[in-house]
Scaffold this active site. Structure first.
Site, PDB file in Angstrom:
ATOM      1  N   SER A   1       0.813  -1.218   0.000  1.00 50.98           N
ATOM      2  CA  SER A   1       0.000   0.000   0.000  1.00 50.98           C
ATOM      3  C   SER A   1       0.845   1.265   0.000  1.00 50.98           C
ATOM      4  CB  SER A   1      -0.884  -0.007   1.254  1.00 50.98           C
ATOM      5  OG  SER A   1      -1.438   1.262   1.481  1.00 50.98           O
TER       6      SER A   1
ATOM      7  N   GLU B   1       0.232   3.618   1.759  1.00 49.51           N
ATOM      8  CA  GLU B   1       0.317   4.055   3.162  1.00 49.51           C
ATOM      9  C   GLU B   1       1.715   3.776   3.738  1.00 49.51           C
ATOM     10  OE1 GLU B   1      -1.999   5.536   5.670  1.00 49.51           O
ATOM     11  OE2 GLU B   1      -2.488   6.299   3.698  1.00 49.51           O
TER      12      GLU B   1
ATOM     13  N   TYR C   1      -1.630   0.467  10.669  1.00 48.22           N
ATOM     14  CA  TYR C   1      -1.929  -0.170   9.375  1.00 48.22           C
ATOM     15  C   TYR C   1      -0.720  -0.068   8.441  1.00 48.22           C
ATOM     16  CZ  TYR C   1      -3.697  -0.783   4.631  1.00 48.22           C
ATOM     17  OH  TYR C   1      -3.855  -1.203   3.327  1.00 48.22           O
TER      18      TYR C   1
HETATM   19  P1  NAP Z   1     -11.466  -4.523   1.899  1.00 51.21           P
HETATM   20  O1  NAP Z   1     -12.630  -4.182   1.016  1.00 51.21           O
HETATM   21  O2  NAP Z   1     -11.416  -3.978   3.275  1.00 51.21           O
HETATM   22  O3  NAP Z   1     -11.413  -6.140   1.970  1.00 51.21           O
HETATM   23  C1  NAP Z   1     -10.625  -6.786   2.920  1.00 51.21           C
HETATM   24  C2  NAP Z   1     -10.844  -8.282   2.821  1.00 51.21           C
HETATM   25  O4  NAP Z   1     -10.043  -8.938   3.813  1.00 51.21           O
HETATM   26  C3  NAP Z   1     -12.296  -8.739   3.076  1.00 51.21           C
HETATM   27  O5  NAP Z   1     -12.619  -9.774   2.183  1.00 51.21           O
HETATM   28  C4  NAP Z   1     -12.225  -9.273   4.495  1.00 51.21           C
HETATM   29  O6  NAP Z   1     -13.201 -10.261   4.786  1.00 51.21           O
HETATM   30  C5  NAP Z   1     -10.853  -9.913   4.472  1.00 51.21           C
HETATM   31  N1  NAP Z   1     -10.312 -10.190   5.808  1.00 51.21           N
HETATM   32  C6  NAP Z   1     -10.167  -9.322   6.841  1.00 51.21           C
HETATM   33  N2  NAP Z   1      -9.636  -9.961   7.910  1.00 51.21           N
HETATM   34  C7  NAP Z   1      -9.427 -11.252   7.536  1.00 51.21           C
HETATM   35  C8  NAP Z   1      -8.915 -12.407   8.182  1.00 51.21           C
HETATM   36  N3  NAP Z   1      -8.497 -12.363   9.454  1.00 51.21           N
HETATM   37  N4  NAP Z   1      -8.835 -13.566   7.491  1.00 51.21           N
HETATM   38  C9  NAP Z   1      -9.267 -13.636   6.198  1.00 51.21           C
HETATM   39  N5  NAP Z   1      -9.803 -12.587   5.537  1.00 51.21           N
HETATM   40  C10 NAP Z   1      -9.873 -11.406   6.199  1.00 51.21           C
HETATM   41  O7  NAP Z   1     -10.097  -4.129   1.188  1.00 51.21           O
HETATM   42  P2  NAP Z   1      -9.809  -3.725  -0.344  1.00 51.21           P
HETATM   43  O8  NAP Z   1     -10.031  -2.275  -0.516  1.00 51.21           O
HETATM   44  O9  NAP Z   1     -10.479  -4.690  -1.224  1.00 51.21           O
HETATM   45  O10 NAP Z   1      -8.226  -3.942  -0.402  1.00 51.21           O
HETATM   46  C11 NAP Z   1      -7.662  -5.207  -0.742  1.00 51.21           C
HETATM   47  C12 NAP Z   1      -6.243  -5.263  -0.202  1.00 51.21           C
HETATM   48  O11 NAP Z   1      -5.463  -4.225  -0.787  1.00 51.21           O
HETATM   49  C13 NAP Z   1      -6.114  -5.065   1.308  1.00 51.21           C
HETATM   50  O12 NAP Z   1      -5.027  -5.846   1.742  1.00 51.21           O
HETATM   51  C14 NAP Z   1      -5.774  -3.590   1.449  1.00 51.21           C
HETATM   52  O13 NAP Z   1      -5.090  -3.361   2.656  1.00 51.21           O
HETATM   53  C15 NAP Z   1      -4.908  -3.392   0.229  1.00 51.21           C
HETATM   54  N6  NAP Z   1      -4.891  -2.054  -0.353  1.00 51.21           N
HETATM   55  C16 NAP Z   1      -6.052  -1.428  -0.659  1.00 51.21           C
HETATM   56  C17 NAP Z   1      -6.011  -0.197  -1.305  1.00 51.21           C
HETATM   57  C18 NAP Z   1      -7.282   0.524  -1.688  1.00 51.21           C
HETATM   58  O14 NAP Z   1      -7.204   1.720  -1.965  1.00 51.21           O
HETATM   59  N7  NAP Z   1      -8.420  -0.159  -1.752  1.00 51.21           N
HETATM   60  C19 NAP Z   1      -4.770   0.381  -1.627  1.00 51.21           C
HETATM   61  C20 NAP Z   1      -3.609  -0.310  -1.310  1.00 51.21           C
HETATM   62  C21 NAP Z   1      -3.671  -1.539  -0.697  1.00 51.21           C
HETATM   63  P3  NAP Z   1     -14.661  -9.842   5.369  1.00 51.21           P
HETATM   64  O15 NAP Z   1     -15.501  -9.540   4.158  1.00 51.21           O
HETATM   65  O16 NAP Z   1     -15.064 -11.074   6.098  1.00 51.21           O
HETATM   66  O17 NAP Z   1     -14.480  -8.649   6.251  1.00 51.21           O
HETATM   67  O1  F7E Z   2      -8.943   8.260   4.091  1.00 45.07           O
HETATM   68  C1  F7E Z   2      -9.320  11.759   5.256  1.00 45.07           C
HETATM   69  C2  F7E Z   2      -8.427  10.849   6.071  1.00 45.07           C
HETATM   70  O2  F7E Z   2     -10.003   6.208   5.016  1.00 45.07           O
HETATM   71  C3  F7E Z   2      -8.436   9.136   3.107  1.00 45.07           C
HETATM   72  C4  F7E Z   2      -7.254   2.259   2.481  1.00 45.07           C
HETATM   73  O3  F7E Z   2      -7.792   1.562   1.367  1.00 45.07           O
HETATM   74  O4  F7E Z   2      -6.031   3.732   1.042  1.00 45.07           O
HETATM   75  C5  F7E Z   2      -6.974   3.707   2.098  1.00 45.07           C
HETATM   76  O5  F7E Z   2      -6.485   4.389   3.244  1.00 45.07           O
HETATM   77  C6  F7E Z   2      -8.177  10.514   3.705  1.00 45.07           C
HETATM   78  C7  F7E Z   2      -7.393  10.482   5.024  1.00 45.07           C
HETATM   79  O6  F7E Z   2      -8.325   6.042   3.117  1.00 45.07           O
HETATM   80  C8  F7E Z   2     -12.611  11.527   6.786  1.00 45.07           C
HETATM   81  O7  F7E Z   2      -7.905  11.548   7.217  1.00 45.07           O
HETATM   82  C9  F7E Z   2     -11.256  13.116   6.180  1.00 45.07           C
HETATM   83  O8  F7E Z   2      -6.383  11.465   4.980  1.00 45.07           O
HETATM   84  O9  F7E Z   2     -10.547   6.917   2.655  1.00 45.07           O
HETATM   85  P1  F7E Z   2      -9.553   6.811   3.739  1.00 45.07           P
HETATM   86  P2  F7E Z   2      -6.767   5.937   3.490  1.00 45.07           P
HETATM   87  O10 F7E Z   2      -6.524   6.217   4.915  1.00 45.07           O
HETATM   88  O11 F7E Z   2      -6.017   6.766   2.492  1.00 45.07           O
HETATM   89  C10 F7E Z   2      -4.766   3.128   1.334  1.00 45.07           C
HETATM   90  C11 F7E Z   2      -3.922   3.202   0.087  1.00 45.07           C
HETATM   91  C12 F7E Z   2      -4.891   1.773   1.904  1.00 45.07           C
HETATM   92  O12 F7E Z   2      -4.025   0.918   1.710  1.00 45.07           O
HETATM   93  C13 F7E Z   2      -5.969   1.552   2.913  1.00 45.07           C
HETATM   94  O13 F7E Z   2      -6.272   0.165   3.037  1.00 45.07           O
HETATM   95  O14 F7E Z   2      -9.427  11.117   4.007  1.00 45.07           O
HETATM   96  N1  F7E Z   2     -10.663  11.932   5.868  1.00 45.07           N
HETATM   97  N2  F7E Z   2     -12.441  12.877   6.764  1.00 45.07           N
HETATM   98  C14 F7E Z   2     -11.479  10.922   6.218  1.00 45.07           C
HETATM   99  N3  F7E Z   2     -11.342   9.605   6.080  1.00 45.07           N
HETATM  100  C15 F7E Z   2     -12.381   8.818   6.516  1.00 45.07           C
HETATM  101  N4  F7E Z   2     -12.277   7.478   6.370  1.00 45.07           N
HETATM  102  N5  F7E Z   2     -13.503   9.359   7.103  1.00 45.07           N
HETATM  103  C16 F7E Z   2     -13.668  10.703   7.264  1.00 45.07           C
HETATM  104  O15 F7E Z   2     -14.679  11.156   7.781  1.00 45.07           O
END
Ligand code: NAP
Ligand code: F7E
Length: 339
Positions: A125, A127, A149
């Protein structure tokens, strides 16, 4: 010819559901891992029916992972499961480390012992860049994570590199920047905004409470990103890639556009709520995906304005359908708020 078999952890999540669709389109046998929950978490993959095979397992449980990998003998493993919400990682730092960090080791151990030829994708990520040391960020940018995270993802990233270097396994990490869609969880800021815009547009609510409006992210469209995961596993040699659009926008800009999609002024509805500020913030992320463009043919198909429009339109329709389904004299229940 025997179809290729892919094992996906996190198949019920946003990315897992799009990746499953993509691999099915390419005639893969798709096997997913789901954890046991008291209510069903399969809303995003229900439409796939029995085209996907589901096995019960958990990233917290070594035996279940070993057993699945042994039974399935996958050609490709996609580790998408994680505790993925940054805010929750401060509330549950140990759980986040167990799942998002050590869970990677458990899965890699299962692959090493039961199917060492499988090609493994690790979901790293942006992050991990956190308090960025250079802009834009690429594969050589030093890491400085700012949350439990981000730190857990960094562990997952380095253990993936280590299994590649220690055992010669084909393990690759995609360092993906934020990617969104109508299937995004409602706790993440983009979906929180578009869903609340839809409720406000339908007259069900008046305000949208947000934390830091100045935070900037490199936001893309999730279905575009899952395709690069598979591309990374088709390379001759494993290599890590940044995947991003190269554009950055603020939460404020996202709000402005989202409200304008339904003809409203964001300033009439957005309320700043200090309780939603994070203990440590990642101020600005923007990725340099030159290597992915060169090697994987990466190109973001959906730009920022289209992403906002797609998400708002989907939520406006979703809320309209919910309204149609409710008994006429019952108000639509308020949405539980995430802290
Ligand atoms: P998501 O919607 O939060 O999905 C997370 C998945 O992980 C769900 O299927 C969840 O199952 C499963 N999970 C959580 N805890 C588990 C456990 N203990 N054992 C087995 N499965 C478990 O995440 P996403 O947005 O699709 O992201 C996919 C991956 O990419 C994640 O690793 C995330 O950290 C990473 N990532 C995401 C982004 C982004 O912007 N979306 C960017 C960079 C990296 P349940 O349905 O049962 O909760
Ligand atoms: O926050 C700001 C918050 O929770 C984005 C995950 O998929 O992307 C995601 O992480 C920004 C932050 O995503 C609210 O402070 C303001 O600066 O949508 P987010 P994230 O933290 O960038 C990365 C790449 C991952 O890997 C992660 O799994 O938005 N913000 N106000 C808020 N954020 C939330 N959630 N809620 C608010 O009310």
């Amino acid at each position: 010819m025997k179809p290729r078999t892919a094992l996906i952890t996190g198949i019920t999540g946003q990315d897992g559901s799009y990746l499953a669709e993509h691999l099915l389109d390419l005639d893969y046998r798709v096997v997913g891992i789901t954890r046991r929950t008291s209510s069903h978490a399969d809303g995003r993959i229900q439409h796939l029916g029995d085209r996907v095979e589901l096995f019960g397992a958990d990233l917290l449980d070594q035996t279940s992972l070993l057993s699945i990998v042994d039974q399935v003998q996958p050609d490709e493993v996609y580790n998408l499961a994680a505790q993925s919400f940054v805010t929750t990682s401060w509330q549950q730092p140990v759980l986040t480390g167990e799942v998002t960090a050590l869970g990677v080791t458990r899965l890699l151990e299962a692959a090493r012992l039961a199917c060492p030829t499988a090609r493994v994708y690790q979901a790293s990520s942006s992050e991990m860049f956190g308090n960025v040391t250079e802009t834009p960020q690429n594969e050589r940018t030093p890491f400085y994570p700012r949350s439990p995270y981000g730190i857990s993802k960094l562990y997952g990233h380095w253990i993936a590199v280590n299994y590649r270097e220690s055992y010669g396994m084909f393990v690759t990490s995609g360092i993906l920047f934020n990617h969104e869609s109508p299937r995004r969880g409602r706790e993440f800021v983009t979906r929180k905004i578009t869903h609340q815009v839809a409720r406000i547009a339908h007259g069900l609510d008046r305000e949208l409470r947000l934390g830091n409006l100045d935070a900037r992210r490199d936001w893309g469209y999730a279905p575009d990103y899952v395709r690069t995961m598979r591309e990374m596993l088709q390379r001759a040699q494993p290599q890590d890639y940044v995947v991003a659009t190269g554009e950055t926008h603020s939460v404020r800009e996202f709000c402005e556009l989202a409200f304008s999609e339904v003809g409203l002024d964001w300033e009439d509805h957005v309320v700043r709520d200090p309780s939603l500020l994070r203990p440590a913030e990642v101020d600005c992320l923007v990725g340099d995906a030159s290597a992915a463009r060169r090697d994987l043919g990466w190109t973001p198909g959906v730009g920022f304005a289209d992403l906002v429009r797609i998400m708002v339109e989907a939520d406006v329709m979703l809320v309209a359908r919910e309204l149609e389904r409710r008994p006429t004299d019952e108000p639509l229940a308020a949405v539980p708020k995430w802290r």
